[in-house]
Design a protein around this motif. Structure first.
Motif, PDB file in Angstrom:
ATOM      1  N   VAL A 232       5.165 -20.002   2.494  1.00 49.77           N
ATOM      2  CA  VAL A 232       4.153 -19.070   3.003  1.00 49.77           C
ATOM      3  C   VAL A 232       4.704 -17.652   2.993  1.00 49.77           C
ATOM      4  O   VAL A 232       4.020 -16.708   2.586  1.00 49.77           O
ATOM      5  CB  VAL A 232       3.658 -19.483   4.401  1.00 49.77           C
ATOM      6  N   ASP A 233       5.960 -17.504   3.423  1.00 51.18           N
ATOM      7  CA  ASP A 233       6.590 -16.179   3.383  1.00 51.18           C
ATOM      8  C   ASP A 233       6.713 -15.685   1.938  1.00 51.18           C
ATOM      9  O   ASP A 233       6.494 -14.502   1.659  1.00 51.18           O
ATOM     10  CB  ASP A 233       7.977 -16.215   4.027  1.00 51.18           C
ATOM     11  N   LEU A 234       7.053 -16.600   1.024  1.00 50.26           N
ATOM     12  CA  LEU A 234       7.140 -16.230  -0.381  1.00 50.26           C
ATOM     13  C   LEU A 234       5.780 -15.771  -0.907  1.00 50.26           C
ATOM     14  O   LEU A 234       5.680 -14.733  -1.563  1.00 50.26           O
ATOM     15  CB  LEU A 234       7.649 -17.410  -1.212  1.00 50.26           C
ATOM     16  N   ALA A 235       4.724 -16.529  -0.601  1.00 48.53           N
ATOM     17  CA  ALA A 235       3.377 -16.154  -1.040  1.00 48.53           C
ATOM     18  C   ALA A 235       2.991 -14.783  -0.480  1.00 48.53           C
ATOM     19  O   ALA A 235       2.403 -13.953  -1.188  1.00 48.53           O
ATOM     20  CB  ALA A 235       2.370 -17.217  -0.608  1.00 48.53           C
ATOM     21  N   THR A 236       3.336 -14.538   0.763  1.00 45.16           N
ATOM     22  CA  THR A 236       3.027 -13.250   1.398  1.00 45.16           C
ATOM     23  C   THR A 236       3.771 -12.112   0.705  1.00 45.16           C
ATOM     24  O   THR A 236       3.199 -11.054   0.418  1.00 45.16           O
ATOM     25  CB  THR A 236       3.375 -13.303   2.896  1.00 45.16           C
ATOM     26  N   GLU A 237       5.043 -12.326   0.399  1.00 42.02           N
ATOM     27  CA  GLU A 237       5.844 -11.302  -0.273  1.00 42.02           C
ATOM     28  C   GLU A 237       5.344 -11.058  -1.700  1.00 42.02           C
ATOM     29  O   GLU A 237       5.257  -9.906  -2.146  1.00 42.02           O
ATOM     30  CB  GLU A 237       7.326 -11.710  -0.286  1.00 42.02           C
ATOM     31  N   VAL A 238       5.016 -12.130  -2.404  1.00 46.09           N
ATOM     32  CA  VAL A 238       4.490 -11.977  -3.765  1.00 46.09           C
ATOM     33  C   VAL A 238       3.178 -11.202  -3.719  1.00 46.09           C
ATOM     34  O   VAL A 238       2.949 -10.300  -4.520  1.00 46.09           O
ATOM     35  CB  VAL A 238       4.336 -13.348  -4.454  1.00 46.09           C
ATOM     36  N   HIS A 239       2.316 -11.531  -2.774  1.00 43.95           N
ATOM     37  CA  HIS A 239       1.052 -10.806  -2.661  1.00 43.95           C
ATOM     38  C   HIS A 239       1.278  -9.322  -2.340  1.00 43.95           C
ATOM     39  O   HIS A 239       0.614  -8.452  -2.890  1.00 43.95           O
ATOM     40  CB  HIS A 239       0.153 -11.437  -1.602  1.00 43.95           C
ATOM     41  N   ARG A 240       2.245  -9.042  -1.478  1.00 46.45           N
ATOM     42  CA  ARG A 240       2.537  -7.656  -1.111  1.00 46.45           C
ATOM     43  C   ARG A 240       3.042  -6.860  -2.313  1.00 46.45           C
ATOM     44  O   ARG A 240       2.617  -5.732  -2.554  1.00 46.45           O
ATOM     45  CB  ARG A 240       3.576  -7.630   0.022  1.00 46.45           C
ATOM     46  N   CYS A 241       3.942  -7.459  -3.078  1.00 43.53           N
ATOM     47  CA  CYS A 241       4.563  -6.743  -4.203  1.00 43.53           C
ATOM     48  C   CYS A 241       3.745  -6.805  -5.492  1.00 43.53           C
ATOM     49  O   CYS A 241       3.769  -5.860  -6.285  1.00 43.53           O
ATOM     50  CB  CYS A 241       5.946  -7.327  -4.481  1.00 43.53           C
ATOM     51  N   TRP A 242       3.059  -7.923  -5.709  1.00 41.16           N
ATOM     52  CA  TRP A 242       2.335  -8.149  -6.961  1.00 41.16           C
ATOM     53  C   TRP A 242       0.967  -8.742  -6.644  1.00 41.16           C
ATOM     54  O   TRP A 242       0.722  -9.932  -6.837  1.00 41.16           O
ATOM     55  CB  TRP A 242       3.137  -9.073  -7.884  1.00 41.16           C
ATOM     56  N   PRO A 243       0.053  -7.934  -6.147  1.00 40.27           N
ATOM     57  CA  PRO A 243      -1.239  -8.449  -5.655  1.00 40.27           C
ATOM     58  C   PRO A 243      -2.120  -9.096  -6.720  1.00 40.27           C
ATOM     59  O   PRO A 243      -3.067  -9.796  -6.369  1.00 40.27           O
ATOM     60  CB  PRO A 243      -1.909  -7.212  -5.055  1.00 40.27           C
TER      61      PRO A 243
END
Length: 130
Positions: free
Chosen positions: A71-82
């Motif tokens: 979940v943290d990975l998905a959140t970080e990916v969304h933040r950096c690469w929406p």
């Protein structure tokens, strides 16, 4: 007029259990997708930094070793690469789609091959373009 060939859609599989990771990769490749994979969020972020332009869908497990869970990975990916669409899976944690950023989808384990493929195709069909 001939249309330019399109490259296969790249799905990034992040799963710490090698057999499950290989099975997901095989299923996605058999369905016509290109895949890359990683065993944890630390490696996944390194790969994303290099291939972010190509990745269309992140398919990640929730529970895995490393400094971030799925979940943290998905959140970080969304933040950096929406532009990257999110599909999160788990057999040990029950989530809802609302628990995930940016209209991500949750797929409980164990899942059927057809369900994985339909979820990925559905995300892409509904996903925003980049």
């Amino acid at each position: 007029m001939t249309e330019a060939p399109t490259s296969p859609t790249l799905i990034f599989v992040v799963e710490d259990q090698a057999l499950l990771r290989m099975e997901a990769v095989d299923l996605l490749q058999e369905a016509g997708f290109e895949t890359i994979d990683a065993e944890n969020s630390d490696f996944a972020l390194e790969i994303m930094r290099l291939r972010w332009r190509e990745v269309r869908v992140l398919f990640t497990d929730v529970q895995m070793p490393g400094r971030m869970d799925g979940v943290d990975l998905a959140t970080e990916v969304h933040r950096c690469w929406p532009h990257v669409l999110l599909l999160v899976t788990s057999g040990g944690v029950a989530l809802t789609d609302e628990d995930l950023p940016d209209h991500g989808k949750f797929l409980p384990k164990p899942y059927q091959a057809s369900t994985l493929i339909s979820q990925v195709r559905g995300l892409i069909a509904r996903g925003h373009s980049y």
